[in-house]
Design an enzyme around this catalytic site. Structure first.
Site, PDB file in Angstrom:
ATOM      1  N   ASP A 172      42.392  51.853  48.002  1.00  0.00           N
ATOM      2  CA  ASP A 172      42.620  50.909  46.687  1.00  0.00           C
ATOM      3  C   ASP A 172      41.873  49.838  46.643  1.00  0.00           C
ATOM      4  OD1 ASP A 172      43.565  50.333  44.216  1.00  0.00           O
ATOM      5  OD2 ASP A 172      45.961  50.292  44.787  1.00  0.00           O
TER       6      ASP A 172
HETATM    7  C1  BGC Z   1      45.504  49.501  41.505  1.00  0.00           C
HETATM    8  C2  BGC Z   1      44.880  50.836  41.361  1.00  0.00           C
HETATM    9  C3  BGC Z   1      43.842  50.897  40.492  1.00  0.00           C
HETATM   10  C4  BGC Z   1      42.712  50.034  40.944  1.00  0.00           C
HETATM   11  C5  BGC Z   1      41.533  49.809  40.127  1.00  0.00           C
HETATM   12  C6  BGC Z   1      44.470  48.627  42.011  1.00  0.00           C
HETATM   13  O1  BGC Z   1      44.914  47.303  41.752  1.00  0.00           O
HETATM   14  O2  BGC Z   1      46.712  49.548  42.379  1.00  0.00           O
HETATM   15  O3  BGC Z   1      45.898  51.638  40.736  1.00  0.00           O
HETATM   16  O4  BGC Z   1      43.216  52.207  40.378  1.00  0.00           O
HETATM   17  O5  BGC Z   1      43.257  48.709  40.974  1.00  0.00           O
HETATM   18  O6  BGC Z   1      41.692  49.449  39.033  1.00  0.00           O
END
Ligand code: BGC
Length: 755
Positions: free
Chosen positions: A265
């Site tokens: 993530d």
């Molecule tokens: C979120 C994800 C997301 C990623 C990219 C993160 O902060 O937890 O769900 O896909 O950002 O935007």
């Protein structure tokens, strides 16, 4: 650092990547190139010809990308959020053209459809936008379980139950990937709270993991093969999930046979090398330091070249599948009109009717409606954060009801508009910010209600809630109604009931709210969740009877928040700024969250403990009624086949969801009274029409996880199969016997937690 030219010269050959020469390409890659491929983002890339970061390439506003290696024919690929539609920038400098995407219903509403075909249809359209806007992977679906209703991102996720979640996610993945683009099932695993989500350590037993928090992923991953998996931010049993070999290699690849890539993530952690070794192939969004760490670790022997090559191989296998690799010539013009129709139909098929006293609904159509609540204008189509789709418009309730042919009391809209103007001005908010800003319900002048009740046929009250990434909800003024909302429902229902007129409450919410204390004041309650850009049109269709509601709850609505077992271990009304304070001692539920309720999540607890709820798991009303035939269950070589015939016994056409629960013999384990194993939805049945639904459940699906023996066990004895309209509405049952126990051994992942 070696120059680009020196790097290129150091390589023995330059085979351009093809599907059938991945091993040759790996042989030709320098260590620097391999490290580059394992780290996302292009800023500071060591590879020539790359100037664009993830905000600036041809696809603007994508969340991330992989780095290209032009000399080997390895293109940059694009990754963008998810899950309620594609999230990219809607406008770009130097062009008037817009790049809007469709705002589809959120995951929780899709799950309320209990209809895998519908979900696949929605995500087939969604995946077409991914393809036609030049993106390779949609960062979705979000599949974390609704462990606790306060989790700020529950709206992105499906359900409190792993079988419903897993099957919804599988359908979602199949739809998107049918376009030749990828998905990223997230957040793997146990990302069940937003408070301190980067560091919180979820302490979970091996059994609860295998049966609940991993089961949803297992079902989706083994049946739909997502191209990518996103590991989560949090720790699990003391280790960051992105650095957990147990999670990323033993469970994911050894137990489930997963072949795709794992990405982190979006937050670079210091343990790049540990992540790479554990089986996390791609660091997102990635930076040069992470590349350098991988290079240094191979040089000093702390990371083996075999481990690097394994991850590089996974990456190349991913890249050859992408539209960017096949140089797909995308149009930047998906059919947004057709997709808006899909979004509207999906919302209509999924909205849940919670209450309908004395057949309040459907209305006749054409009535004059007193529409209350600032949420009627400031309608919430989706949540905030990375899940927020940049859509061209949102139909609000005023428009939705007018489009459905109702006449609205204009004085009420004037009142709310004036309040919004005042609120905006007093908070110095510009108009541009209004979309993401939630207006608190204003105090409503109770004395006006009598006249409104006299001149209108019916009242509709919208209760609005916004939720989103990075924060959990609170009990006060969020899970529970605010004082102003409570007063509004009570004043309006008093006034309308005095006139013999009905009151309908519409819950435009992102997560479960308290309903037990006020529901009796409403004649009807409709739950559209956050239904996407066309959702208010779908609500209009249901109120006017053009669509018969057929959604059912994917989670339990408890009587009070504190009835929920996990309420003992969840950051309750937590003040965000406290997270930032320096702490010597770990803070309960913020630094470490003990899942001490174990497997007793949602209906598994309420149903087994016979604890009263406001609305049970799987509940939803219809404008018609259904009869279930005597069901049949036949044990086969592997599991059982069940069937039941459903007949529409009412006066209008409708669809029914049948939920199949199984009560398994204990076999030495403490088990829930019954657990969902399968479900199906009928077609639109005309009055008097019947349909037979058939369910196949394997023995493995009926097994429980024995964490002492580290295996799945289907205990010997009698299995009772329940055919239900909700977990507490059993319409029939049948049983079969398993003569000898069956078991399935798994890897030793998490075995230590079982001790
Ligand atoms: C979120 C994800 C997301 C990623 C990219 C993160 O902060 O937890 O769900 O896909 O950002 O935007």
């Amino acid at each position: 650092m070696m120059s680009v030219l020196a790097l290129a010269a150091a390589a023995s050959a330059q085979p351009a990547l093809r599907q059938d020469n991945i091993e040759d390409v790996i042989k030709a890659m320098t260590l620097e190139e391999k490290a580059t491929l394992l780290v996302g983002g292009a800023r500071g890339a060591i590879v020539e010809g790359v100037t664009s970061g993830h905000a600036a390439g041809p696809v603007q506003g994508a969340a991330g990308n992989t780095r290209p290696i032009p000399r080997l024919g390895i293109p940059m690929t694009y990754l963008a959020d998810g899950p309620a539609g594609l999230r990219i920038s809607p406008t770009r400098a130097g062009t008037d053209k817009t790049f809007y995407c469709t705002g589809f219903p959120v995951g929780t509403l899709l799950a309320s459809s209990w209809d895998v075909n519908l979900v696949q249809k929605v995500t087939t359209a969604m995946g077409n936008e991914v393809l036609e806007y030049g993106v390779d992977v949609l960062l979705a679906p979000g599949v974390n379980l609704h462990r606790n209703p306060l989790c700020g991102r529950n709206f992105e996720y499906f359900s409190e139950d792993p079988v419903l979640s897993g099957n919804m996610a599988a359908a979602y993945i199949k739809g998107v990937q049918s376009n030749g683009v990828g998905t990223s099932i997230k957040h793997y695993a146990a990302n069940n709270q937003e408070t301190n989500r980067n560091e919180d350590d979820a302490i979970i037993s091996a059994r609860a993991l295998r049966e609940l928090y991993l089961k949803n992923f297992e079902i989706a991953i083994t049946s739909a093969e997502p191209w990518t998996v996103m590991s989560s931010y949090n720790k699990l049993n003391g280790e960051y999930t992105q650095q957990s070999e147990d999670l990323l290699t033993k469970v994911l690849r050894d137990d489930w046979g997963y072949q795709g890539i794992v990405m982190t993530d979006w937050g670079s952690k210091a343990g790049t090398v540990k992540s790479a070794a554990a089986g996390n192939d791609l660091m997102e969004p990635g930076n040069q330091t992470e590349i350098d760490r991988i290079i240094a670790a191979v040089k000093d022997g702390s990371l083996s070249m075999e481990e690097v090559d394994r991850n590089v191989r996974n990456m190349l296998n991913y890249i050859v599948k992408t539209p960017s690799f096949r140089k797909y010539s995308y149009s930047n013009s998906p059919d947004l009109k057709a997709h808006a129709r899909v979004a509207r139909d999906a919302a209509a098929e999924s909205i849940v009717l919670l209450r309908n006293e004395a057949a309040t609904l459907p209305l006749k159509g054409g009535e004059s409606v007193a529409l209350y609540g600032v949420g009627a204008i400031d309608f919430v189509a989706g949540g905030t954060g990375s899940g927020n789709v940049n859509k061209a418009y949102v139909v609000n309730m005023v428009e939705g009801l007018q489009n459905a042919g109702f006449k609205l009391d204009a004085s009420l809209q004037d009142f709310y508009k004036a309040y919004m103007e005042y609120d905006r001005a007093s908070r110095r908010l510009s108009n541009a910010n209004v979309r993401s800003y939630k207006f608190a319900e204003p105090a409503f002048p109770a004395q006006a209600a009598a006249a409104q009740a006299a001149r209108n046929d019916v009242a509709v009250i919208v209760i609005g809630r916004n939720a989103g990434e990075g924060a959990d909800r609170r009990v006060t003024d969020d899970f529970e109604l605010t004082a102003a909302e409570r007063a509004l429902i009570s004043d309006v229902s008093n006034a309308f009931h005095k006139e013999g007129k009905k009151v309908i409450v519409v819950l435009n919410v992102g997560g479960v709210i308290e309903t037990a204390s006020w529901k009796n004041m409403a004649d009807a309650i409709l739950l559209p969740w956050s239904p996407g850009q066309e959702g208010a049109n779908a609500i209009g269709d249901i109120l006017a009877g053009k669509v018969n509601p057929s959604g059912k709850l994917p989670m339990t609505f408890p009587n009070t928040y504190f009835d929920i077992p996990s309420s003992a271990n969840f950051p309750y009304d937590y003040q965000r700024n406290a997270v930032q304070q320096n702490r010597r001692q770990p803070l309960k539920d913020v630094d470490v969250t003990n899942y001490s309720e174990d497997i007793w999540v949602g209906y598994r607890y309420f149903d087994t403990a016979a604890k009263a709820v406001s609305y049970p798991f799987g509940f939803g009303l219809s404008y018609t009624s259904f009869a279930y035939s005597r069901p049949s269950v036949k044990a086969g070589k592997d599991g059982f086949t069940a069937s039941v015939t459903v007949t529409n016994t009412g006066k209008v056409a409708g669809k029914e969801v049948v939920e199949l629960f199984v009560a398994a013999p204990a076999g030495g384990l403490d088990k829930p009274a019954k657990e969902l194993k399968s479900f199906a939805k009928t077609k639109l049945l005309q009055p008097g029409e019947s349909q037979t639904l058939t369910f196949n459940v394997s023995s493995y699906q009926t097994a429980s996880f024995d964490q002492q023996a580290n295996c799945w066990v289907a205990a010997a004895g009698t299995y009772t199969v329940y055919f239900c309209a909700s977990v507490s509405d059993v319409r029939g049952s049948a049983s079969f016997k398993l003569a000898r126990p069956l078991s399935w051994k798994v890897s030793d992942a998490f075995a230590a937690v079982a001790k």
